[in-house]
Write an enzyme that holds these catalytic residues in place. Structure first.
Site, PDB file in Angstrom:
ATOM      1  N   THR B 164     -21.822 -43.248 -95.521  1.00  0.00           N
ATOM      2  CA  THR B 164     -22.382 -41.911 -95.789  1.00  0.00           C
ATOM      3  C   THR B 164     -22.016 -41.530 -97.221  1.00  0.00           C
ATOM      4  O   THR B 164     -22.704 -41.925 -98.145  1.00  0.00           O
ATOM      5  CB  THR B 164     -21.880 -40.864 -94.768  1.00  0.00           C
ATOM      6  OG1 THR B 164     -20.456 -40.896 -94.733  1.00  0.00           O
ATOM      7  CG2 THR B 164     -22.427 -41.156 -93.390  1.00  0.00           C
ATOM      8  N   THR B 201     -10.479 -43.234 -85.216  1.00  0.00           N
ATOM      9  CA  THR B 201     -10.903 -42.701 -86.506  1.00  0.00           C
ATOM     10  C   THR B 201     -12.265 -43.160 -86.936  1.00  0.00           C
ATOM     11  O   THR B 201     -12.603 -44.309 -86.757  1.00  0.00           O
ATOM     12  CB  THR B 201      -9.970 -43.161 -87.624  1.00  0.00           C
ATOM     13  OG1 THR B 201     -10.440 -42.538 -88.820  1.00  0.00           O
ATOM     14  CG2 THR B 201      -9.980 -44.628 -87.819  1.00  0.00           C
ATOM     15  N   ASN B 413     -18.404 -31.709-100.801  1.00  0.00           N
ATOM     16  CA  ASN B 413     -18.431 -30.967 -99.547  1.00  0.00           C
ATOM     17  C   ASN B 413     -18.954 -29.543 -99.671  1.00  0.00           C
ATOM     18  O   ASN B 413     -19.135 -28.864 -98.683  1.00  0.00           O
ATOM     19  CB  ASN B 413     -17.045 -30.984 -98.919  1.00  0.00           C
ATOM     20  CG  ASN B 413     -16.764 -32.362 -98.371  1.00  0.00           C
ATOM     21  OD1 ASN B 413     -17.486 -32.830 -97.507  1.00  0.00           O
ATOM     22  ND2 ASN B 413     -15.760 -33.022 -98.909  1.00  0.00           N
TER      23      ASN B 413
END
Lengths: 418, 418
Positions: B164, B201, B413
């Protein structure tokens, strides 16, 4: 008491009768004009009650405790929770230093000698860089100045002296009545980074002229710190020097509160108002922050669940960064709710994002609902964002405060010591 | 087995005998040239074993679980921990969607039909934005392509398809011997943000041709995830879609490991090597990261204390920002050690900062020691920083991995969804 009968007033820690304050520059900080990150020149302050106070305090739960924490705790134990004077400096935390306790005790001794009071009735606090030796000479020179300058109207001189990376001073005070007596609670706080309180936070100093026993003073403080400062996170880092100190000198003349009666409830309501307001100010001035985040969790099966979930959301780095970007990435709210250490049914959860510009429903029953990205962008363009979470599985609620994660947070903390 | 007898090899998940892989672009991602944040065009991948495998998996502990997690878990329960094929997509997490489970099941059905295998022997995974409906049509078209393209050498096609915000693909493989049989373990991982594993994870896929019972496969995985992926944090956010899937097809021809004997220890050593190496790669490629942080806590009274303390340090936003600024602000290390939820004596703690450019002792017995700021700046100018903590109160140790906090983390972000 209804909240409406509380009156917000000016005056900070000096709003309470019989409290004098002062602040000065002694040289622990670099001179303000040498360092653009320092907004105010004062670096040391004092406040003193005209009469001996009952004192209550809560301290950081960090295992690394600043020397002033250790010394203040010992003093209050020795004095039976009595205190008269408080001295605090910024820029140096006096923590992780081999001679820290010695220096903190010396600070108390200086104040006690100058004011002619018992040393154990002095509260001392330091905030700033950890692990740098505290220079004592500037403080020795400052104490007589501070004592000479003490005045009933100098709350601001003190409030600015405890600022580190804070961009604004934080003061709040209220007036309220107990019986016919007009009482006051006033406070000041510092803190901008290394804020993730656990049973205490940052430096918060609160005064009151209300007469109340030391035991109930501590009980009120411990109760209310849980739903105010302890529901605040700027960056997840619990400081080594967190302390809230609350002193009551009784000069308002009310009948002393010695039982958990209606007067005690009135006192707690007023104390909550002051502490929650300071908490909100701390969040809004979080290091680098451009937005206040206030997460209100309702419909919880119990108070602790509400607190845990609300805190989890305001602690999420990803959500904080999304708020900085004004991106309605509500999946990150759900993610943070999901990893909160609490027991609840995620499939009943509703989430709204809200500001003074409107409200957007983003999640119902744990799943996304369609919403207008345009409207969401408008809502998130505000500088105070509310995240409303309804768990729909009970009647308890809690609020947590935080701020967005910005370039400036990284900048401020990429090189803080110099 | 000594670690020296482990041989690092190429081939990722296809390093293990009998595993074919493929990857393609189906359109869940925007085309790569439309979005500069996307480094590789593939958005879906598959890998398949020539024979049925024993399968082990660990999943996120987040209460919000991605639909693929729920479906994979149900499948492996139904199949008695047998699996043949894995399909994973990026850019959409298929999480918090009302039709998520339906779509995840449909993905398994498509794979099962195309490969003519039982649906419950398919593992499915998704990673990306939470709360956006997963388009199934592109996947329906992709499955025949993926199956057609399957090949023993196409591990990279798969490893790039799960990226990603990752800037590099993460693959690692080793060769080792059990008896006379040459065995392999190979893995690939994705993950860059929303990484703070708790029992699992991110997405990590590991293959082996070693013959080992399903029970011991799970035991090895659970043991080693605790000291590898679970000691990794990029940003404190535990994802909803974390999963590690480990499949063993037995084609190496060793005597099947069914007891906790020496062969099992060899297998675990090899598995640790692969998982720790992938963990390190994940940390180094943390969102926006410019530096890998590796905190090694020794001298601990027990393993959990060592893990808790090492993780606390790599999770500290303040310390992470200081490392970005190459500022030897070791007080923040002490602060983070101090708020770690563990029982130990802070006054015995020593801390060094280290890189390939040298070592600086910054703290002895919980207090600061003088050091050269110049030397510290040199040490911290490296892109791999080691924080050596010796608690001096026992013989256990642990390592945790993280990265610095940078402007780019905030940038990435602040607007991830678009």
């Amino acid at each position: 008491m209804t909240e409406a009968s509380l009156k917000k007033i000016d005056g900070g820690i000096c709003a309470s009768k019989g409290f004098k304050a002062s602040g000065t520059y002694c040289g622990i900080k670099k001179p303000a004009n040498d360092d653009p990150t320092i907004k105010h020149k004062n670096d040391i302050c004092m406040y003193v009650s005209d009469v001996v106070c009952n004192a209550a305090a809560v301290y950081t739960q960090n295992k690394v405790k600043g020397a002033p924490i250790l010394v203040t705790k010992a003093n209050l134990e020795k004095s039976g929770n009595k205190a008269i004077a408080v001295m605090a400096n910024s820029k140096n935390a006096n923590t992780c230093n081999a001679d820290g306790v010695e220096k903190a005790n010396r600070m108390c001794e200086l104040v006690a000698n100058e004011l002619n009071i018992p040393q154990e009735q002095v509260v001392v606090a330091s905030t700033g860089v950890i692990g740098q030796v505290l220079p004592i000479e500037p403080i020795e020179k400052a104490v007589p100045v501070l004592v000479k300058e003490l005045d009933y109207g100098k709350n601001e001189d003190a409030a600015t002296a405890i600022m580190t990376t804070d961009t604004v001073k934080k003061e709040y005070a209220v007036e309220f009545k107990i019986g016919d007596a007009v009482c006051h609670i006033g406070g000041m706080a510092k803190g901008s980074g290394m804020i993730h309180p656990n049973m205490a936070t940052t430096l918060n100093f609160i005064t009151t002229d209300c007469a109340i026993s030391a035991e109930l003073l501590q009980k009120a403080l411990s109760e209310i710190v849980k739903v105010t400062y302890n529901c605040l996170s700027i960056d997840g880092d619990t400081s080594t020097n967190d302390m809230v100190c609350l002193m009551a000198n009784g000069l308002a003349g009310n009948n002393e509160i010695t039982k958990e009666n209606e007067d005690f409830e009135i006192f707690k309501t007023a104390l909550y108002e002051v502490m929650a307001s300071l908490t909100r100010m701390l969040a809004k001035d979080g290091e680098g922050a451009s937005k206040l985040l206030e997460c209100i969790c309702t419909g919880a099966p119990d108070k602790d669940t509400a607190i845990t979930i609300a805190k989890s959301v305001v602690c999420s780095s990803l959500f904080k960064a999304a708020m900085f970007g004004e991106d309605a990435n509500w999946g990150r709210v759900l993610c943070a709710i999901g990893y909160a250490d609490a027991d609840f049914d995620i499939n009943k959860v509703d989430v709204d994002l809200r500001s003074e510009k409107g409200t957007v429903a983003v999640c119902r029953n744990g799943a996304g609902v369609e919403f207008s990205e345009e409207k969401a962008a408008t809502v998130l363009s505000s500088d105070e964002i509310y995240i409303d979470i309804n768990l729909n599985q009970g009647n308890e609620n809690a609020t947590a405060w935080g701020c967005d994660l910005t370039y400036d947070y990284v900048k401020i903390n990429g090189d803080y010591r110099t």
